[in-house]
Design a protein around this motif. Structure first.
Motif, PDB file in Angstrom:
ATOM      1  N   ALA A 130       0.847  -1.193   0.000  1.00 39.99           N
ATOM      2  CA  ALA A 130       0.000   0.000   0.000  1.00 39.99           C
ATOM      3  C   ALA A 130       0.880   1.241   0.000  1.00 39.99           C
ATOM      4  O   ALA A 130       2.095   1.168   0.144  1.00 39.99           O
ATOM      5  CB  ALA A 130      -0.909   0.003   1.226  1.00 39.99           C
ATOM      6  N   LYS A 131       0.226   2.375  -0.165  1.00 35.94           N
ATOM      7  CA  LYS A 131       0.957   3.641  -0.159  1.00 35.94           C
ATOM      8  C   LYS A 131       1.266   4.115   1.257  1.00 35.94           C
ATOM      9  O   LYS A 131       2.077   4.995   1.461  1.00 35.94           O
ATOM     10  CB  LYS A 131       0.152   4.713  -0.893  1.00 35.94           C
ATOM     11  CG  LYS A 131       0.021   4.439  -2.364  1.00 35.94           C
ATOM     12  CD  LYS A 131      -0.729   5.540  -3.055  1.00 35.94           C
ATOM     13  CE  LYS A 131      -0.869   5.210  -4.537  1.00 35.94           C
ATOM     14  NZ  LYS A 131      -1.567   6.260  -5.269  1.00 35.94           N
ATOM     15  N   GLU A 132       0.590   3.493   2.261  1.00 32.83           N
ATOM     16  CA  GLU A 132       0.842   3.862   3.648  1.00 32.83           C
ATOM     17  C   GLU A 132       2.186   3.309   4.108  1.00 32.83           C
ATOM     18  O   GLU A 132       2.679   2.312   3.586  1.00 32.83           O
ATOM     19  CB  GLU A 132      -0.267   3.321   4.552  1.00 32.83           C
ATOM     20  CG  GLU A 132      -1.617   3.950   4.300  1.00 32.83           C
ATOM     21  CD  GLU A 132      -2.680   3.388   5.229  1.00 32.83           C
ATOM     22  OE1 GLU A 132      -2.328   2.774   6.252  1.00 32.83           O
ATOM     23  OE2 GLU A 132      -3.858   3.575   4.912  1.00 32.83           O
ATOM     24  N   ILE A 133       2.754   3.936   5.117  1.00 27.24           N
ATOM     25  CA  ILE A 133       4.019   3.481   5.674  1.00 27.24           C
ATOM     26  C   ILE A 133       3.810   2.147   6.373  1.00 27.24           C
ATOM     27  O   ILE A 133       2.887   1.981   7.169  1.00 27.24           O
ATOM     28  CB  ILE A 133       4.579   4.517   6.675  1.00 27.24           C
ATOM     29  CG1 ILE A 133       4.917   5.819   5.942  1.00 27.24           C
ATOM     30  CG2 ILE A 133       5.794   3.970   7.396  1.00 27.24           C
ATOM     31  CD1 ILE A 133       5.354   6.941   6.864  1.00 27.24           C
ATOM     32  N   ASP A 134       4.661   1.187   6.085  1.00 24.93           N
ATOM     33  CA  ASP A 134       4.652  -0.103   6.755  1.00 24.93           C
ATOM     34  C   ASP A 134       5.596   0.018   7.956  1.00 24.93           C
ATOM     35  O   ASP A 134       6.824  -0.045   7.818  1.00 24.93           O
ATOM     36  CB  ASP A 134       5.119  -1.206   5.803  1.00 24.93           C
ATOM     37  CG  ASP A 134       5.123  -2.584   6.442  1.00 24.93           C
ATOM     38  OD1 ASP A 134       4.974  -2.681   7.677  1.00 24.93           O
ATOM     39  OD2 ASP A 134       5.284  -3.568   5.693  1.00 24.93           O
ATOM     40  N   TRP A 135       5.028   0.200   9.136  1.00 25.29           N
ATOM     41  CA  TRP A 135       5.840   0.458  10.328  1.00 25.29           C
ATOM     42  C   TRP A 135       6.658  -0.762  10.733  1.00 25.29           C
ATOM     43  O   TRP A 135       7.737  -0.618  11.327  1.00 25.29           O
ATOM     44  CB  TRP A 135       4.969   0.959  11.476  1.00 25.29           C
ATOM     45  CG  TRP A 135       4.452   2.336  11.181  1.00 25.29           C
ATOM     46  CD1 TRP A 135       3.164   2.687  10.901  1.00 25.29           C
ATOM     47  CD2 TRP A 135       5.216   3.539  11.083  1.00 25.29           C
ATOM     48  NE1 TRP A 135       3.080   4.039  10.640  1.00 25.29           N
ATOM     49  CE2 TRP A 135       4.336   4.594  10.748  1.00 25.29           C
ATOM     50  CE3 TRP A 135       6.566   3.841  11.235  1.00 25.29           C
ATOM     51  CZ2 TRP A 135       4.753   5.903  10.579  1.00 25.29           C
ATOM     52  CZ3 TRP A 135       6.984   5.157  11.068  1.00 25.29           C
ATOM     53  CH2 TRP A 135       6.084   6.163  10.746  1.00 25.29           C
ATOM     54  N   GLU A 138       9.679  -0.487   8.599  1.00 25.14           N
ATOM     55  CA  GLU A 138      10.540   0.591   9.108  1.00 25.14           C
ATOM     56  C   GLU A 138      11.269   0.152  10.372  1.00 25.14           C
ATOM     57  O   GLU A 138      12.433   0.486  10.578  1.00 25.14           O
ATOM     58  CB  GLU A 138       9.737   1.865   9.363  1.00 25.14           C
ATOM     59  CG  GLU A 138       9.201   2.506   8.090  1.00 25.14           C
ATOM     60  CD  GLU A 138      10.302   2.796   7.079  1.00 25.14           C
ATOM     61  OE1 GLU A 138      11.338   3.402   7.466  1.00 25.14           O
ATOM     62  OE2 GLU A 138      10.154   2.418   5.899  1.00 25.14           O
TER      63      GLU A 138
END
Length: 185
Positions: A130-135, A138
């Motif tokens: 997805a375009k959301e940050i993959d925590w 990270e």
């Protein structure tokens, strides 16, 4: 740091004769009288109680801060029984423990140089969906590129899964087997 937020209104609700005895001992030496002495005793009782329940300090409000600043048993870093740091009240011993731990952590914190394409390795374990940050990705990037990493989160947030993937990434990208230490409360 594990601090307790003061939500108790009635100091008599706090169990523990030892907590109250310790607070009375310090209150007698505080130089306070009247309401200030009573409030000081309440704060020390709360602090002692919370220390016995795994917290290293308590958060205090502005009124308590004003009272504590007037006490000869309280300082910001000196050899007094109580330490006032911002809006947190500590027993000196626990403040010292936390301060020493921070210094030790800062000595080992640093970044690692890797001789690999970390992004392609991370892609295998943490596919970009997805375009959301993959925590979790990270967290893995941070763990692999720094000498110290702390993974935290509530139940079911994926801590164990993330750590397993981090270990797999580390084993893949490092030239020699890493020294790994895991701890959980």
């Amino acid at each position: 740091m594990s601090c307790w937020v003061n939500t108790m209104n009635d100091y008599e609700m706090i169990p523990g004769r030892l907590d109250k005895a310790f607070a009375s001992f310090l209150a007698e030496r505080s130089g306070f009288t009247g309401n200030d002495k009573s409030r000081f005793k309440e704060l020390v009782t709360e602090l002692s109680y919370e220390l016995n329940h795994g917290h290293s300090c308590i958060y205090i409000d502005r009124k308590a801060h004003v009272i504590l600043k007037k006490c000869n048993l309280v300082s910001e870093q000196n050899q007094t029984p109580l330490i006032l740091e911002g809006n947190r009240l500590y027993l000196h011993r626990y403040w010292h423990y936390e301060t020493r731990l921070v210094k030790q952590i800062l000595q080992i914190v640093g970044e690692c140089d890797l001789n690999c394409d970390l992004e392609s390795v991370l892609d295998r374990y943490f596919p970009v969906e997805a375009k959301e940050i993959d925590w979790q990705r990270e967290a893995a990037r941070n763990a692999v590129t720094h000498f110290l990493s702390i993974i935290s989160g509530g139940p079911g947030t994926g801590k164990t899964t993330t750590v397993v993937k981090i270990l797999a990434v580390l084993l893949e990208v490092m030239d020699h087997p890493p020294n790994i230490a895991l701890a959980a409360p």
